[in-house]
Design a protein around this motif. Structure first.
Motif, PDB file in Angstrom:
ATOM      1  N   LEU A  16       0.871  -1.173   0.000  1.00 26.58           N
ATOM      2  CA  LEU A  16       0.000   0.000   0.000  1.00 26.58           C
ATOM      3  C   LEU A  16       0.900   1.212   0.000  1.00 26.58           C
ATOM      4  O   LEU A  16       1.413   1.604   1.043  1.00 26.58           O
ATOM      5  CB  LEU A  16      -0.868   0.019   1.248  1.00 26.58           C
ATOM      6  CG  LEU A  16      -1.938  -1.053   1.295  1.00 26.58           C
ATOM      7  CD1 LEU A  16      -2.170  -1.481   2.707  1.00 26.58           C
ATOM      8  CD2 LEU A  16      -3.205  -0.522   0.676  1.00 26.58           C
ATOM      9  N   GLY A  17       1.136   1.772  -1.163  1.00 25.79           N
ATOM     10  CA  GLY A  17       2.105   2.845  -1.239  1.00 25.79           C
ATOM     11  C   GLY A  17       3.454   2.292  -0.847  1.00 25.79           C
ATOM     12  O   GLY A  17       3.921   1.316  -1.410  1.00 25.79           O
ATOM     13  N   ASP A  43      -7.301  -8.836  -7.508  1.00 24.32           N
ATOM     14  CA  ASP A  43      -7.573  -8.104  -8.739  1.00 24.32           C
ATOM     15  C   ASP A  43      -7.285  -9.045  -9.911  1.00 24.32           C
ATOM     16  O   ASP A  43      -7.035 -10.229  -9.733  1.00 24.32           O
ATOM     17  CB  ASP A  43      -6.759  -6.802  -8.813  1.00 24.32           C
ATOM     18  CG  ASP A  43      -5.323  -7.023  -9.249  1.00 24.32           C
ATOM     19  OD1 ASP A  43      -4.869  -8.187  -9.179  1.00 24.32           O
ATOM     20  OD2 ASP A  43      -4.673  -6.062  -9.654  1.00 24.32           O
ATOM     21  N   LYS A  44      -7.312  -8.482 -11.123  1.00 26.90           N
ATOM     22  CA  LYS A  44      -7.185  -9.324 -12.311  1.00 26.90           C
ATOM     23  C   LYS A  44      -5.872 -10.126 -12.295  1.00 26.90           C
ATOM     24  O   LYS A  44      -5.863 -11.335 -12.557  1.00 26.90           O
ATOM     25  CB  LYS A  44      -7.241  -8.413 -13.537  1.00 26.90           C
ATOM     26  CG  LYS A  44      -7.475  -9.138 -14.827  1.00 26.90           C
ATOM     27  CD  LYS A  44      -8.940  -9.464 -15.025  1.00 26.90           C
ATOM     28  CE  LYS A  44      -9.120 -10.227 -16.332  1.00 26.90           C
ATOM     29  NZ  LYS A  44     -10.298 -11.071 -16.312  1.00 26.90           N
ATOM     30  N   GLU A  81      -3.421  -6.632  -5.161  1.00 32.88           N
ATOM     31  CA  GLU A  81      -3.052  -6.404  -6.543  1.00 32.88           C
ATOM     32  C   GLU A  81      -1.586  -6.755  -6.748  1.00 32.88           C
ATOM     33  O   GLU A  81      -0.805  -6.776  -5.805  1.00 32.88           O
ATOM     34  CB  GLU A  81      -3.293  -4.951  -6.933  1.00 32.88           C
ATOM     35  CG  GLU A  81      -2.568  -3.967  -6.054  1.00 32.88           C
ATOM     36  CD  GLU A  81      -2.858  -2.535  -6.455  1.00 32.88           C
ATOM     37  OE1 GLU A  81      -1.966  -1.908  -7.022  1.00 32.88           O
ATOM     38  OE2 GLU A  81      -3.981  -2.076  -6.211  1.00 32.88           O
TER      39      GLU A  81
END
Lengths: 214, 243
Positions: A16-17, A43-44, A81
């Motif tokens: 996250l960042g 995510d994808k 992600e």
């Protein structure tokens, strides 16, 4: 050896960042309709890791058990992600299949992307994962190409895996991988030179001041 | 990352591209250039909002991106280098070539960059076009290697002076540290006071002049910041547009 309904757990991180948060990859192999699902807000790129993991494991000459395989990325409400979940998912699966010692894995944070042939490819953020592992007093399993980056984190055991097979052999103690050394800064390669600028003395002076003070 | 980054985004860059953001928050150019140089060519061609979004990172050296579903802070300690034409036709100052709308056009063109952003730029240099006569001159004897030696010496002076303070370079000097480490002699102090009055320096401008003067003194190997160093620093300060 794990029973049918036991859950194997591998630690990894979510970025996250510039912060790395612990994420647990849980894998359960249960009787039921044959399936392979990844849950926990992937995510994808994470959802597609199923295909890479399946291919990488078959590249080892193994087949997925014809059972109901569920991968959960916990905490399940944190969006995941990136492609670095491939390797932890594969290891959790192999542990659930009883091919890797799950207790040995418990001491590592795992990151890495898998190729279809089982190679472990680099993914951004390895140093962050290494610092995170170090703060938790754990080791790190990362791609071989990024071993020297991870070694910057200092007092931490780094396993830099070139491919899935090499990693499994290392974990079993059959053929050990070399411990990576911290990379060293390279000397600056020749770029444009101020000699190429004719005149413009004030601008060059300003550049010099900026370089000296900033 | 083995060498310091140099990022030169095109002037069509959007705000998320420059400062970071997007659906899944990604670092922007200002963070990718962390501890390196962010070069903005054709500065006035950037969108105004995009340029002004750089104000906070330039001051705090980090950029906090707040979105409804996440709040992320990226480091953004960059050296901003920017280049621009003086006006739209680019020939301001050369009466033979300048278009009929000078100098009005130049004022409009330069006004695209906000005062607060310009105030954060320490060194303003007007660069004249290179004349054909300059091109036939032999190459200058001094190249990057020689300049790098001087820069290195100046930076070592700074690290020695700032050892133990947690600060790295003159650019980090602020408040008490600036007062302590940028000691002026009497003539320098007088010049600075006069200039602050005459040039109507902002508080930010004042500290920035001092930092630059400290660096110039370091390049000269001087322990105290003298009048000549402050004078040179003042010469790089942007003058408010004269009417």
């Amino acid at each position: 050896m794990w029973g049918n309904n036991m859950v194997s757990i591998v630690s990894t991180v979510a970025y996250l960042g510039l912060e790395a948060r612990s994420v647990e990859v849980q894998c359960q192999i249960a009787p039921g309709v044959v399936s392979f699902a990844v849950v926990g807000l992937p995510d994808k790129a994470v959802a597609e890791s199923r295909e890479r993991v399946r291919a990488a494991i078959s590249a080892l000459g193994l087949a997925l058990p014809p059972k109901r395989i569920t991968i959960n990325l916990s905490p399940a409400d944190l969006p995941k992600e990136g492609s670095h979940y491939d390797l932890p998912i594969a290891l959790a699966l192999l542990a659930a299949m009883g091919l890797v010692d799950a207790e040995a894995l418990a001491q590592y944070v795992v990151v890495g992307e898998l190729g279809l042939d089982g190679r472990v490819a680099g993914s951004p953020g390895v140093l962050l994962a290494a610092l995170h592992a170090s703060s938790r007093g754990m080791g790190l399993i990362c791609p071989a190409v990024q071993g020297s980056e991870a070694a910057w984190a200092g007092e931490i055991e780094v396993i830099a895996a070139p491919d899935l097979l090499g990693l499994l052999n290392h974990l079993k103690g059959q053929s050990l991988l070399r411990t990576p050394e911290p990379g060293i800064a390279e000397a600056r390669k020749g770029g444009p030179d101020m000699k190429m600028v004719k005149g413009q003395e004030t601008a060059k002076r300003a550049l010099e001041i900026a370089a000296a003070g900033g | 990352m083995r060498t310091r980054p140099f990022r030169a985004p095109h002037h069509s860059a959007s705000m998320p591209a420059l400062v970071g953001g997007g659906l899944r928050i990604r670092p922007g150019e200002v963070s990718l250039a962390h501890l390196g140089v962010l070069f903005l060519d054709e500065l006035p061609e950037f969108q105004r909002a995009v340029l002004d979004s750089l104000r906070q990172p330039l001051e705090t050296r980090e950029v906090s991106i707040a979105r409804a579903n996440s709040h992320v802070t990226f480091p953004a300690n960059v050296q901003l280098v920017a280049a621009m034409n003086p006006c739209r036709c680019g020939h301001l100052g050369d009466a033979a070539l300048a278009c009929g709308r000078a100098p009005r056009c130049a004022a409009d063109y330069q006004a695209k960059i906000s005062g607060p952003l310009l105030d954060r730029i320490d060194l303003h240099v007007e660069v004249q076009a290179v004349s054909a006569a300059d091109l036939v001159l032999p190459p200058p004897s001094e190249g990057s290697a020689e300049v790098a030696l001087r820069v290195d010496a100046a930076r070592q002076l700074q690290s020695a002076r700032l050892a133990g303070t947690g600060l790295r370079t003159n650019a980090d000097l602020d408040g008490d540290a600036l007062a302590a480490f940028a000691s002026r002699d009497a003539a320098g102090q007088k010049l600075l006071a006069q200039a602050a009055e005459a040039m109507r320096l902002s508080a930010r401008g004042y500290t920035r002049i001092l930092r630059v003067a400290r660096t110039i003194a370091d390049l000269a190997g001087s322990n105290d910041v003298g009048r000549i160093h402050i004078a040179e620093a003042l010469s790089y300060r942007r003058q408010a547009p004269r009417n």
